[in-house]
Design a protein around this motif. Structure first.
Motif, PDB file in Angstrom:
ATOM      1  N   PRO A   1     -21.511  53.005  45.959  1.00 59.21           N
ATOM      2  CA  PRO A   1     -20.580  52.502  44.639  1.00 59.21           C
ATOM      3  C   PRO A   1     -19.349  52.154  44.771  1.00 59.21           C
ATOM      4  O   PRO A   1     -18.676  52.554  45.969  1.00 59.21           O
ATOM      5  CB  PRO A   1     -20.424  54.129  44.230  1.00 59.21           C
ATOM      6  N   PRO A   2     -19.113  51.689  43.770  1.00 60.68           N
ATOM      7  CA  PRO A   2     -17.852  49.647  43.869  1.00 60.68           C
ATOM      8  C   PRO A   2     -15.932  50.882  44.131  1.00 60.68           C
ATOM      9  O   PRO A   2     -15.440  50.447  44.977  1.00 60.68           O
ATOM     10  CB  PRO A   2     -18.171  49.552  42.868  1.00 60.68           C
TER      11      PRO A   2
ATOM     12  N   TRP B   1      -7.053  45.843  42.917  1.00 62.46           N
ATOM     13  CA  TRP B   1      -8.505  45.568  42.500  1.00 62.46           C
ATOM     14  C   TRP B   1      -8.256  46.490  41.590  1.00 62.46           C
ATOM     15  O   TRP B   1      -8.692  47.096  40.509  1.00 62.46           O
ATOM     16  CB  TRP B   1      -9.155  46.179  44.497  1.00 62.46           C
TER      17      TRP B   1
ATOM     18  N   ARG C   1     -15.772  40.539  33.869  1.00 60.61           N
ATOM     19  CA  ARG C   1     -14.335  40.515  34.572  1.00 60.61           C
ATOM     20  C   ARG C   1     -14.999  39.271  35.853  1.00 60.61           C
ATOM     21  O   ARG C   1     -16.293  39.217  36.278  1.00 60.61           O
ATOM     22  CB  ARG C   1     -14.487  41.050  35.960  1.00 60.61           C
TER      23      ARG C   1
ATOM     24  N   SER D   1     -17.016  41.156  44.783  1.00 60.08           N
ATOM     25  CA  SER D   1     -17.493  40.838  43.603  1.00 60.08           C
ATOM     26  C   SER D   1     -17.995  42.449  43.330  1.00 60.08           C
ATOM     27  O   SER D   1     -17.466  42.389  41.521  1.00 60.08           O
ATOM     28  CB  SER D   1     -17.814  39.604  43.055  1.00 60.08           C
ATOM     29  N   HIS D   2     -19.077  42.572  43.769  1.00 56.96           N
ATOM     30  CA  HIS D   2     -19.659  44.484  43.588  1.00 56.96           C
ATOM     31  C   HIS D   2     -18.908  45.010  43.491  1.00 56.96           C
ATOM     32  O   HIS D   2     -18.722  46.347  42.604  1.00 56.96           O
ATOM     33  CB  HIS D   2     -20.186  44.573  44.515  1.00 56.96           C
TER      34      HIS D   2
ATOM     35  N   ARG E   1     -17.266  44.430  40.396  1.00 55.16           N
ATOM     36  CA  ARG E   1     -17.924  44.781  39.131  1.00 55.16           C
ATOM     37  C   ARG E   1     -17.768  43.039  38.304  1.00 55.16           C
ATOM     38  O   ARG E   1     -17.892  42.969  37.292  1.00 55.16           O
ATOM     39  CB  ARG E   1     -17.445  45.712  38.446  1.00 55.16           C
TER      40      ARG E   1
ATOM     41  N   ARG F   1     -19.394  39.814  37.993  1.00 56.12           N
ATOM     42  CA  ARG F   1     -20.818  39.357  38.577  1.00 56.12           C
ATOM     43  C   ARG F   1     -20.642  37.039  38.683  1.00 56.12           C
ATOM     44  O   ARG F   1     -21.710  36.992  38.761  1.00 56.12           O
ATOM     45  CB  ARG F   1     -21.133  38.884  36.970  1.00 56.12           C
TER      46      ARG F   1
ATOM     47  N   VAL G   1     -27.462  44.337  42.394  1.00 61.72           N
ATOM     48  CA  VAL G   1     -26.184  43.377  42.106  1.00 61.72           C
ATOM     49  C   VAL G   1     -26.135  42.122  41.797  1.00 61.72           C
ATOM     50  O   VAL G   1     -27.139  41.457  42.727  1.00 61.72           O
ATOM     51  CB  VAL G   1     -25.248  43.882  43.309  1.00 61.72           C
TER      52      VAL G   1
ATOM     53  N   VAL H   1     -24.372  38.500  41.419  1.00 65.28           N
ATOM     54  CA  VAL H   1     -22.810  38.001  42.040  1.00 65.28           C
ATOM     55  C   VAL H   1     -23.206  36.516  42.136  1.00 65.28           C
ATOM     56  O   VAL H   1     -24.127  35.817  42.865  1.00 65.28           O
ATOM     57  CB  VAL H   1     -22.248  37.773  43.799  1.00 65.28           C
TER      58      VAL H   1
END
Lengths: 521, 606
Positions: free
Chosen positions: B206-207, B233, B244, B279-280, B283, B285, B324, B326
């Protein structure tokens, strides 16, 4: 939230900048790039203030008031920072005030006198040379005088969306430029000279015409369209030298269009009518206005009810009310439209300020109930020979191609007009009217905002305001209007017109009143 | 007759692909201009109009932006363009002689085009080749460690590319574990070293947990300010529906700094893995790598690596089947130091002049396209996979307290072994970096140390007696300087410190974006005063004016550039004031009469 500025407390909404809060207290913080109607850019660094608890001075334009904040706008630290910034702005400035048209209304000059007064530490030959007297159509650019505040760029980005001006280069070699020196082609170019705090962007029209400190400014409203932009009439010795916008956030913010700006030229035109003129077989030509009014009043009396009145949406409410009273005195026919301006009253032509209805007071005509008989009915009566006398409050009808046909069978046509023009030959009698700059009174704009115009200069020759012409006629018809000034006329109008009920010119104030808002309160 | 300018069909197709990378087409302005310049040799007036129409702005807007960047040429240039770095690190190693030699050979008095029209010469600001000083670029290709006798070879085209040989570090390489391997830029090499092995695990974490790990790791930003990355962050607004963005700041331009260039040119996949994981975590993309325009080689390397990574499903939609997405876009700058400031970087990425925005709002709240945005330095992002693979605890304990993780240190100027060296953060001192056997290796030519700029030109200088200080944020701050971007520039006793201030001030004046008054006018004024003093024409009052300007600029500039721009002057005035006074008093630079300032001052009867 509350804050203290220079020892005075003020309560403001969250999100209010220090510069605005100070302004509300009457404290003017010096600035170049900040403009109340443009986005905040914070580039000039002139508006620094001291905030207790903050180590460095902060810019008042971009710092929002917080609860309990204590601000000093004139402390030794602030004065020192301001003076230093001002000196930096002058590093590359040509200091050519004696030949600069901005002198007298230049932020750089004013602030130097107030905060600088230092000797130059940079010699003229060390300065960065930039382009001078660049022809941009309605605007003349002098890049050396520019302080790179970006107000003009932001104006074009945020107000007109035209983006014809931009920076070129960077650092201390940055200049303002129009791509390929192409002329500014939008209808709001004059505002570029207004927003420019220095002499970098000047109006070609006004350049070298007059030193601004000789000018007197009279607040008024532009008569160019139904928006009713608030303006100042700048004049000297009975001559108008320019019009410029007067800030009103509810109407035009700080702007006006170039079409409106050019309207001052009409008031001083060589074609102004200085006396009355009668068309007759013995060709008497010019006659005294008193004689003309005598003649017209007897014509009106003789015509009985076969008389028609066509009011003008260019006229003030006072002009209109007096005109209406005149009509009522002889029980004539009355209307005001020429090709239905009310249909276009609210149509924004260019997305900025200019509206399709180029009359300032179509709304006022409606409020006063001047749309009574119907223009078509009046025109039919004219064509049928049923109108014995027709009084026009303005020359609009005479300019229409069909005027000849309509007026063929009207034995007596009188018109009130400011300027001589070929169309007036269609009238039998011409009465010289004061121009809007020579009159006082009120207009109601498209959004039902009643606004005041004030007399800047005296009417030339025998010309006089239209309400005065009407009241002079009423006196001759033994129905005198109980008014010696336009404001008296407005008071009379307010008694019989629901929209104006309870209003006086004083309560309208310099920024006008929203009639809808009054009704609700 | 004006010549119609337009892309060749293949370039038009390329432009369409570039434009598709951005939600707003104006962002394609800089790439579009690069593309047109590569095709035409320069950007004509018609070219500006053509590109403006393609990206949906007025010609004035396009020119406003384009003319901000030094890499765009609006008039025809020479066939072979030679850009010679004349900033401090190169100048300390003979760049001025190199520049004069090249100009002389071509019959030029300074920047310009040779009469034959085949060569264009320009003096460049720091090209991030301080380890290979003096350095130049020929049509964008590195030629480093250029000897004076090689000028003919450069002009004849015999020497058109020679990147520096990066020296190795003494300790265990972490960030640099791959850079000396054969085919270090290939996916296979990176994978063989364990790269991407746990990426799938990270992407299924989880981010929030990743952000937490980065917080725990004590990773602090490697771009200069040292702000805790995890905390940054954490500033992203929760539950915000806007997209984002992650922007990687690869606009390395701080004089004396050339570490990010090494990371990208030699180990691009480490950066790519860092971007995908980061990036993950936030969040995002889409990520834009804002790459310094002069980094032609890094651009080529990174583009190839991205292609490889996309082919292996490591970048793009549904990475490794984790769901995910990216996407990583490479965005080239065009010559502006200021674009390294995060809001200026965002402006530039939006197709505008690279000028800073007012803060607040900060990018985390309102950044790229007014959306929540994180801007992180290349080295910072490269640390993220280390934290995730080896654990936040490992990272936090590597280095010293509050200064965690591996760190790249650059050293250049008057040292025997200029280069980028890796060490646990804070484990080496500035003395180690300058004199250590495995690091700088001491001052050449038997000279003595006069001063060191420890962390890039924006950090205050330290004198020879002040270098026993650990190379970390806190220690250097206590010593009156800063770690900055960890680009140490070493200055020996043959060097005039007024000249050092003059050279660095020239850089700040050239790079000042011009937005705010104090920096725009103040840097130029400071340079005029320094020119005057260095050439023996200064007055005693000039020193006071310099001090006043330092105070004014740093006190009221809009962005941190103003603070940085006065550092060379303020710190030399503080530590080497006697040298300034000598110039003013004797009306000449002491170098005209002596080999060191001490000799000159002694010779003057003191």
């Amino acid at each position: 939230m509350k804050c203290m500025i220079d020892g005075r407390e003020i309560e403001v909404e969250p999100g209010t900048s220090i510069i605005l809060a100070a302004q509300r207290l009457g404290i003017r913080i010096p600035h170049f790039c900040w403009h109340p109607d443009l986005s905040v850019d914070g580039n000039c660094r002139m508006c620094v203030v001291e905030i207790e608890g903050s180590s460095k001075p902060q810019t008042a334009c971009s710092t929002m008031v917080t609860d309990g904040m204590v601000v000093h706008t004139d402390s030794p630290q602030v004065r020192k920072a301001r003076r230093a910034t001002l000196e930096l702005l002058l590093v590359n400035h040509p200091i050519d005030c004696p030949v600069c048209d901005q002198a007298g209304e230049c932020y750089l000059q004013d602030q130097y006198m107030e905060h600088g007064l230092h000797d130059a530490r940079i010699s003229l030959d060390e300065k960065v040379r930039k382009r001078k007297v660049v022809d941009l159509g309605p605007i003349v650019l002098d890049a050396e005088r520019c302080v790179l505040c970006s107000r003009c760029i932001r104006f074009e980005r945020e107000v007109t969306g035209t983006n014809q001006l931009g920076f070129v280069g960077r650092g201390d070699h940055t200049e303002i430029a129009a791509f390929d020196n192409r002329p500014i082609s939008h209808n709001y170019a004059g505002n570029l000279a207004d927003v420019c705090p220095v002499g970098a962007l000047l109006s070609r029209d006004f350049r070298f015409r007059m030193r601004v400190w000789f000018l007197e400014s009279t607040p008024s409203v532009c008569p160019g369209c139904s928006t009713g932009c608030n303006i100042f009439i700048d004049h000297r010795d009975g001559e108008i030298h320019r019009l410029r916008p007067r800030r009103n956030v509810s109407v035009n913010r700080s702007w006006m269009c170039d079409l409106g700006r050019a309207l001052y030229k009409g008031a001083g035109a060589p074609s102004r009518l200085l006396g009355a003129r009668l068309r007759s077989e013995d060709d008497r030509g010019m006659i005294p206005v008193g004689e003309a009014l005598d003649l017209l009043s007897s014509r009106l009396r003789d015509a009985g009810e076969d008389v028609a009145f066509l009011a003008s949406p260019q006229a003030t409410n006072e002009d209109l009310f007096a005109f209406q009273s005149l009509c009522d005195a002889v029980s004539g026919m009355l209307d005001f439209r020429v090709d239905d301006p009310q249909d276009r009253m609210a149509v924004l032509e260019d997305g900025v300020l200019l509206r399709a209805d180029r009359n300032p007071n179509t709304r006022g005509c409606l409020e006063l109930g001047l749309g009574r008989t119907g223009v078509d009915a009046i025109m039919s009566a004219c064509r049928a020979g049923r109108v014995k006398a027709l009084l026009l409050q303005g020359p609009e009808l005479l300019r229409t191609p069909a005027a000849g046909i309509f007026l063929e069978k009207v034995p007596f046509v009188a018109v009130m007009a400011e300027n001589d023009e070929p169309a007036l030959a269609r009238a039998h009698l011409v009465l010289p009217a004061a121009a809007w700059t020579e009159n006082e009174g009120t207009f109601v704009n498209f959004a039902r905002r009643v606004q005041r115009i004030e007399r800047a200069i005296e009417p030339p020759g025998e010309s006089r305001p239209r309400w005065r012409l009407a009241s002079d006629l009423l006196a001759r018809l033994s129905r005198p209007l109980d008014a010696t000034t336009a404001w008296d006329v407005f008071r009379l109008a307010s008694r019989s017109t629901a929209a104006f009920s309870g209003l006086e010119h004083v309560s309208i104030g310099e920024s006008g009143l929203d009639l809808d808002a009054i009704k609700e309160s | 007759m004006t010549k119609t300018v337009e892309y060749k069909p293949e370039n038009l197709a390329l432009f369409e692909r570039i434009r598709a990378r951005y939600p707003e087409k104006r962002s394609a302005l800089l790439p579009a201009l690069h593309l047109l310049q590569d095709q035409e040799g320069h950007i004509s007036r018609e070219g500006v109009e053509y590109v403006a129409a393609l990206v949906g702005v007025t010609p004035a807007q396009a020119h406003d932006a384009a003319s901000f960047y030094t890499m765009f040429r609006f008039t025809p240039s020479g066939r072979r363009r030679i850009e010679i770095c004349t900033n401090l690190s190169c100048a300390l190693r003979g760049a001025d002689d190199l520049y004069a030699g090249v100009c002389n050979k071509l019959g030029l008095e300074g920047d310009g085009i040779s009469s034959a029209g085949d060569h264009a010469v320009s003096s460049a600001e720091c090209l991030a080749a301080c380890g290979g000083a003096p350095a130049l670029q020929v049509n964008g290709a590195w030629v480093e460690n250029v000897q004076k006798g090689e000028i003919e070879d450069v002009l004849a085209g015999r020497l058109s590319r020679r990147p520096l040989k990066w020296p190795r570090s003494p300790g265990e390489p972490i960030l640099l574990r791959n850079v000396f391997k054969k085919d270090s830029t290939s996916l296979a090499t990176y994978r063989a070293g364990g790269g991407y092995a746990r990426l799938r695990d990270h992407l299924t974490t989880p981010p929030g947990e990743i952000v937490e790990a980065v917080k725990l790791s004590n990773l602090r930003g490697r771009g200069g300010a040292g702000f805790p990355t995890g905390v940054k962050w954490g500033f992203l607004p929760a539950g915000d529906p806007r997209p984002r963005y992650l922007c990687v700041n690869a606009d390395e331009g701080e004089p004396g700094t050339f570490k990010d260039r090494l990371l990208i040119e030699r180990d691009p996949h480490q950066l790519i893995e860092g971007i995908v994981a980061s990036s993950h975590a936030i969040r995002a993309r889409a990520c834009y790598v804002y790459l310094r325009g002069e980094f032609h080689e890094a651009c080529h390397v990174l583009e190839n690596a991205l292609d490889e990574a996309r082919g292996a499903n490591l970048v793009g939609p549904n990475v490794l089947g984790t769901g995910v997405d990216v996407e990583i876009h490479l965005h080239r700058g065009a010559g502006s130091y200021e674009c390294g400031e995060e809001t200026a970087l965002i402006e530039s990425l939006e197709g505008k002049r690279g000028q800073p925005r007012l803060k607040p709002p900060f990018p985390a709240a309102k950044g790229l396209y007014d959306c929540p945005t994180i801007v992180n330095n290349v080295e910072t992002i490269c640390c993220v996979p280390l934290i995730l693979d080896r654990g936040a605890g490992w990272f936090a304990s590597y280095g010293t307290e509050r200064n965690a993780g591996p760190k790249l240190y650059c050293v250049s100027g008057h040292v025997n072994r200029p280069g980028v060296y890796e060490a646990p953060m804070g484990s080496i001192t500035l003395r180690d970096l300058v004199f250590g056997e495995g690091y700088g290796g001491g001052i050449p030519g038997g000279r003595r140390l006069r001063a060191v700029i420890p962390g890039g030109s924006s950090t205050p200088m330290l004198t020879a007696g002040e270098i026993d200080v650990a190379m970390d944020f806190e220690s250097l701050s206590r010593a009156g300087s800063a770690l900055g971007s960890a680009g140490a520039i070493v200055i020996d006793d043959s060097t005039c410190m007024v000249w050092v201030a003059q050279r660095l001030t020239r850089f700040y004046r050239r790079e000042s974006c011009g937005k705010c008054t104090p920096c725009r006018e103040g840097t130029a004024w400071m340079l005029r005063l320094l020119d005057r003093i260095e050439s023996g024409k200064g007055a005693p009052s000039d020193l006071d004016t310099l001090s006043e300007l330092c105070e004014t600029i740093s006190g009221s500039a809009l962005c941190p550039f103003g603070d940085a721009a006065v550092i060379p002057v303020a710190s030399t005035l503080a530590r080497f004031r006697a040298e300034y006074e000598y110039h003013v008093r004797e009306k000449r630079c002491w170098k005209e009469v002596a080999n060191t300032y001490e000799d000159a001052a002694g010779g003057a009867g003191r």
